[in-house]
Enzyme design. Structure first.
Site, mmCIF file in Angstrom:
data_model
loop_
_atom_site.group_PDB
_atom_site.id
_atom_site.type_symbol
_atom_site.label_atom_id
_atom_site.label_comp_id
_atom_site.label_asym_id
_atom_site.label_seq_id
_atom_site.Cartn_x
_atom_site.Cartn_y
_atom_site.Cartn_z
ATOM 1 N N LYS A 2 0.854 -1.203 0.000
ATOM 2 C CA LYS A 2 0.000 0.000 0.000
ATOM 3 C C LYS A 2 0.884 1.246 0.000
ATOM 4 C CE LYS A 2 -1.528 1.702 4.079
ATOM 5 N NZ LYS A 2 -1.268 3.116 4.359
ATOM 6 N N ASN A 3 1.918 1.253 0.840
ATOM 7 C CA ASN A 3 2.722 2.470 0.994
ATOM 8 C C ASN A 3 3.693 2.723 -0.149
ATOM 9 O OD1 ASN A 3 1.298 3.000 3.265
ATOM 10 N ND2 ASN A 3 2.929 2.499 4.702
ATOM 11 N N ARG B 49 -4.260 10.976 4.704
ATOM 12 C CA ARG B 49 -3.079 11.846 4.812
ATOM 13 C C ARG B 49 -2.181 11.704 3.600
ATOM 14 N NH1 ARG B 49 1.187 14.541 7.478
ATOM 15 N NH2 ARG B 49 3.135 13.660 6.775
ATOM 16 N N CYS C 255 -4.455 12.617 13.087
ATOM 17 C CA CYS C 255 -5.090 11.296 13.168
ATOM 18 C C CYS C 255 -4.691 10.692 14.514
ATOM 19 C CB CYS C 255 -4.665 10.417 12.008
ATOM 20 S SG CYS C 255 -2.923 10.059 12.017
ATOM 21 N N ARG D 80 0.191 15.185 12.388
ATOM 22 C CA ARG D 80 0.775 14.795 11.093
ATOM 23 C C ARG D 80 1.177 16.075 10.335
ATOM 24 N NH1 ARG D 80 -0.529 9.491 9.890
ATOM 25 N NH2 ARG D 80 1.320 9.535 8.585
ATOM 26 N N PRO D 81 2.219 16.772 10.796
ATOM 27 C CA PRO D 81 2.586 18.052 10.175
ATOM 28 C C PRO D 81 3.062 17.861 8.731
ATOM 29 C CG PRO D 81 4.304 17.319 11.660
ATOM 30 C CD PRO D 81 3.150 16.379 11.850
ATOM 31 N N VAL D 82 3.042 18.955 7.974
ATOM 32 C CA VAL D 82 3.542 18.901 6.593
ATOM 33 C C VAL D 82 4.574 19.998 6.356
ATOM 34 C CG1 VAL D 82 1.517 17.770 5.602
ATOM 35 C CG2 VAL D 82 1.571 20.276 5.790
ATOM 36 N N ASP D 83 5.157 20.507 7.466
ATOM 37 C CA ASP D 83 6.114 21.613 7.339
ATOM 38 C C ASP D 83 7.300 21.258 6.449
ATOM 39 O OD1 ASP D 83 6.499 19.889 9.714
ATOM 40 O OD2 ASP D 83 8.396 20.971 9.889
ATOM 41 N N ASP E 195 5.381 1.221 12.038
ATOM 42 C CA ASP E 195 4.158 0.553 11.570
ATOM 43 C C ASP E 195 4.051 -0.886 12.050
ATOM 44 O OD1 ASP E 195 4.024 2.137 8.280
ATOM 45 O OD2 ASP E 195 3.604 2.851 10.299
ATOM 46 N N ILE F 170 9.049 7.745 16.604
ATOM 47 C CA ILE F 170 8.555 8.438 15.403
ATOM 48 C C ILE F 170 7.166 9.001 15.648
ATOM 49 C CG2 ILE F 170 7.929 8.092 12.970
ATOM 50 C CD1 ILE F 170 10.303 6.150 12.819
ATOM 51 N N ARG G 247 -8.443 -0.169 5.341
ATOM 52 C CA ARG G 247 -7.674 0.894 4.677
ATOM 53 C C ARG G 247 -6.366 0.350 4.122
ATOM 54 N NH1 ARG G 247 -6.613 6.243 7.740
ATOM 55 N NH2 ARG G 247 -5.383 6.351 5.840
HETATM 56 C C1 EPZ Z 1 4.672 7.177 6.056
HETATM 57 O O1 EPZ Z 1 3.893 8.261 6.517
HETATM 58 C C2 EPZ Z 1 3.754 5.969 6.079
HETATM 59 N N1 EPZ Z 1 2.597 6.199 5.210
HETATM 60 C C3 EPZ Z 1 3.274 5.704 7.510
HETATM 61 O O2 EPZ Z 1 2.522 4.493 7.481
HETATM 62 C C4 EPZ Z 1 4.510 5.494 8.397
HETATM 63 O O3 EPZ Z 1 4.070 5.311 9.731
HETATM 64 C C5 EPZ Z 1 5.427 6.719 8.303
HETATM 65 O O4 EPZ Z 1 5.793 6.951 6.930
HETATM 66 C C6 EPZ Z 1 6.713 6.535 9.107
HETATM 67 O O5 EPZ Z 1 7.392 5.408 8.635
HETATM 68 C C7 EPZ Z 1 2.748 6.054 3.874
HETATM 69 O O6 EPZ Z 1 3.813 5.748 3.378
HETATM 70 C C8 EPZ Z 1 1.506 6.272 3.034
HETATM 71 P P1 EPZ Z 1 6.633 10.677 7.906
HETATM 72 P P2 EPZ Z 1 4.456 9.769 6.406
HETATM 73 O O7 EPZ Z 1 6.487 11.956 7.162
HETATM 74 O O8 EPZ Z 1 5.379 9.898 5.279
HETATM 75 C C9 EPZ Z 1 7.276 13.966 11.166
HETATM 76 C C10 EPZ Z 1 0.653 3.141 7.774
HETATM 77 O O9 EPZ Z 1 0.318 2.606 8.843
HETATM 78 N N2 EPZ Z 1 7.023 14.945 10.095
HETATM 79 O O10 EPZ Z 1 7.749 9.741 7.547
HETATM 80 O O11 EPZ Z 1 3.286 10.679 6.484
HETATM 81 C C11 EPZ Z 1 6.033 13.153 11.519
HETATM 82 O O12 EPZ Z 1 5.223 13.841 12.457
HETATM 83 C C12 EPZ Z 1 1.115 4.582 7.781
HETATM 84 O O13 EPZ Z 1 0.688 2.559 6.658
HETATM 85 C C13 EPZ Z 1 7.250 16.295 10.343
HETATM 86 O O14 EPZ Z 1 7.641 16.681 11.455
HETATM 87 O O15 EPZ Z 1 5.273 9.879 7.771
HETATM 88 C C14 EPZ Z 1 6.622 11.886 12.099
HETATM 89 O O16 EPZ Z 1 6.925 12.093 13.468
HETATM 90 C C15 EPZ Z 1 0.819 5.270 9.102
HETATM 91 N N3 EPZ Z 1 7.018 17.203 9.348
HETATM 92 C C16 EPZ Z 1 7.922 11.710 11.316
HETATM 93 O O17 EPZ Z 1 8.204 12.985 10.715
HETATM 94 C C17 EPZ Z 1 6.602 16.826 8.095
HETATM 95 O O18 EPZ Z 1 6.437 17.703 7.226
HETATM 96 C C18 EPZ Z 1 7.830 10.671 10.223
HETATM 97 O O19 EPZ Z 1 6.679 10.981 9.462
HETATM 98 C C19 EPZ Z 1 6.384 15.439 7.860
HETATM 99 C C20 EPZ Z 1 6.605 14.518 8.866
#
Ligand code: EPZ
Length: 422
Positions: A22-23, A91, A115, A120-123, A309, A331, A401
């Site tokens: 999926k990811n 997301r 969630c 889930r920031p996007v900064d 995960d 994380i 999902r």
């Molecule tokens: C991916 O999410 C996965 N989803 C998540 O799997 C997985 O838990 C996560 O990576 C971590 O491995 C998909 O691939 C679709 P991140 P993603 O950005 O990319 C922080 C599942 O169960 N962060 O790697 O959205 C964030 O808060 C899902 O299949 C910022 O601070 O996660 C987190 O603490 C759940 N600013 C860390 O980074 C940002 O702009 C890692 O998040 C983005 C993220």
């Protein structure tokens, strides 16, 4: 809304096929927007997250056909606005940002909500697009990005306070493929799903080196063409069923896995005293319970560390493993929704400050429980396999999902589960 009845204390045996990731599918489907030609993606799992992404691609103007696991996307023309009612549901829809911005010079994406696993920031995504020269405004819950003169390659460090960002790395890599000049991503995520996306983009004609390391270099090109691609196996689904085999199995075998992506799960199951063996080519793995399982400690980390995960699923195993186990999620420090539900089943878990301390009990007792996030819900199914009685897991849509036909796969392994209308 369905619920799942899981009759505990059974045992699993036999063989199932693991689905496509999926990811990996989600960013790859978004990447099809980078070319006006039709791309084909194979082994896309039939789960609601990928179906949401297909709806988003259609809403953006692409022609989309799905036949079983094979998806054809022809984005001859695309609109820059991702529809709020779809984006808010998932997301990962944030990963259409990079492709839209670099293809049409503009993107309007609603800010993803939080969630249950935490903020889930996007900064970092926004920083990446600004680094390539886009201007960014926030308006009415939307992120509006514009780059009328196109994007320009740059060196951008994507390190966040909790480590690298997977989808942030994906967005930047996709946007950079059509930017002018060279982009260097420092502190890149190195998950296998990022590598699979890079391979898809290279197949479209992108010039990318270093995917799978912390430093990725992308040379912009003028256009990208169609590609046919098969996504990698889902390592989180595989890890989930490996835990099922260790908890309640009499020897189960999972086909269509990739050993290289399962090192953390393999090592932790061995440390916990269970039996894990891969076929010579690494595409099959057999798991069975060890004679004297023992508790372990887990600290999640970016790949190749222990995946966030998979911590809920291992917690489900530890709750009936003799001894004390400590699970810390660096994380997503709030990702412990499953613990309160397992305590309703008799688990002895204390959650404090981003870690769960688990004292193994002999057996759990069935109880009605509530699914929450995707992986926490799968963990409840695993716990129910080791509970006396029939556990009722509500809000099954959380599991649907990201797990393709989990009930059918458990039935195939001899599990006594039943999907019923809520
Ligand atoms: C991916 O999410 C996965 N989803 C998540 O799997 C997985 O838990 C996560 O990576 C971590 O491995 C998909 O691939 C679709 P991140 P993603 O950005 O990319 C922080 C599942 O169960 N962060 O790697 O959205 C964030 O808060 C899902 O299949 C910022 O601070 O996660 C987190 O603490 C759940 N600013 C860390 O980074 C940002 O702009 C890692 O998040 C983005 C993220």
């Amino acid at each position: 809304m369905d619920k799942l009845l899981v009759h505990g204390n059974g045992s699993l045996r036999g063989t199932i096929n693991i689905s496509g990731s999926k990811n990996a599918s989600l960013p790859i489907l978004a990447a099809t927007l980078l070319s006006e030609e039709a791309s084909i993606v194979r082994r896309v799992p039939d789960v609601s997250d990928t179906n949401y992404m297909l709806q988003i691609l259609r809403a953006l103007g692409a022609e989309v056909e799905r036949s079983s696991g094979t998806v054809r996307v022809e984005p001859a023309t695309v609109s820059p606005e991702a529809p709020y009612d779809l984006v808010r549901k998932m997301r990962a829809s944030i990963c259409v940002m990079g492709p839209l911005l670099t293809r049409v010079g503009r993107a309007k994406i609603s800010l993803p909500g939080g969630c249950v696993i935490g903020d889930r920031p996007v900064d970092l995504h926004v920083k990446a697009m600004q680094g390539l020269g886009a201007s960014v405004e926030m308006e009415g819950g939307d992120i509006i990005l514009t780059a009328p003169k196109g994007l320009v390659g740059a060196e951008i460090d994507m390190q966040g306070k909790h480590g690298p960002t997977v989808l942030g790395t994906d967005n930047l890599m996709m946007a950079a493929t059509l930017a002018r000049g060279t982009t260097i991503i420092e502190s890149a995520a190195s998950e296998p799903e990022v590598v699979d996306l890079a391979n898809f983009l290279i197949g479209m004609g992108a010039r990318i080196e270093g995917a799978g390391t912390r430093r990725i270099v992308i040379e912009g090109v003028n256009e990208l063409t169609a590609v046919e691609h098969t996504v990698i196996p889902d390592r989180i689904e595989a890890g989930t069923f490996m835990v099922a085999g260790a908890m309640a199995g009499e020897g189960i075998t999972l086909r269509r896995v990739c050993r290289d992506h399962l090192g953390a799960a393999h090592d932790k199951l061995i440390e916990a005293g269970h039996l894990v063996s891969f076929s010579d080519d690494g595409s099959e793995v057999s798991v069975s319970p060890g004679a004297s399982p023992r508790g372990c400690d887990i600290i999640t980390a970016p790949y190749p560390g222990f995946p966030t995960d998979m911590q809920a699923q291992f917690t489900a195993m530890f709750v009936t493993t003799p001894g004390i186990s400590v699970v810390e999620d660096k994380i997503f420090p709030q990702r412990f929704m499953h613990c309160s539900e397992m305590k309703r089943m008799g688990a002895d878990i204390t959650v404090d400050g981003g870690r769960a301390v688990i004292r193994g009990v002999d057996i759990l007792s069935a109880a009605p429980v509530m699914a929450s996030d995707l992986r926490a819900s799968a963990a409840l199914v695993l716990a129910a396999l080791r509970a006396r009685g029939t556990t009722e897991i509500n809000r099954l849509y959380h599991i649907d999902r990201g797990y393709e036909h989990i009930d059918e796969k458990l039935l195939q392994l001899g599990g006594t589960v039943e999907r019923v209308p809520a």
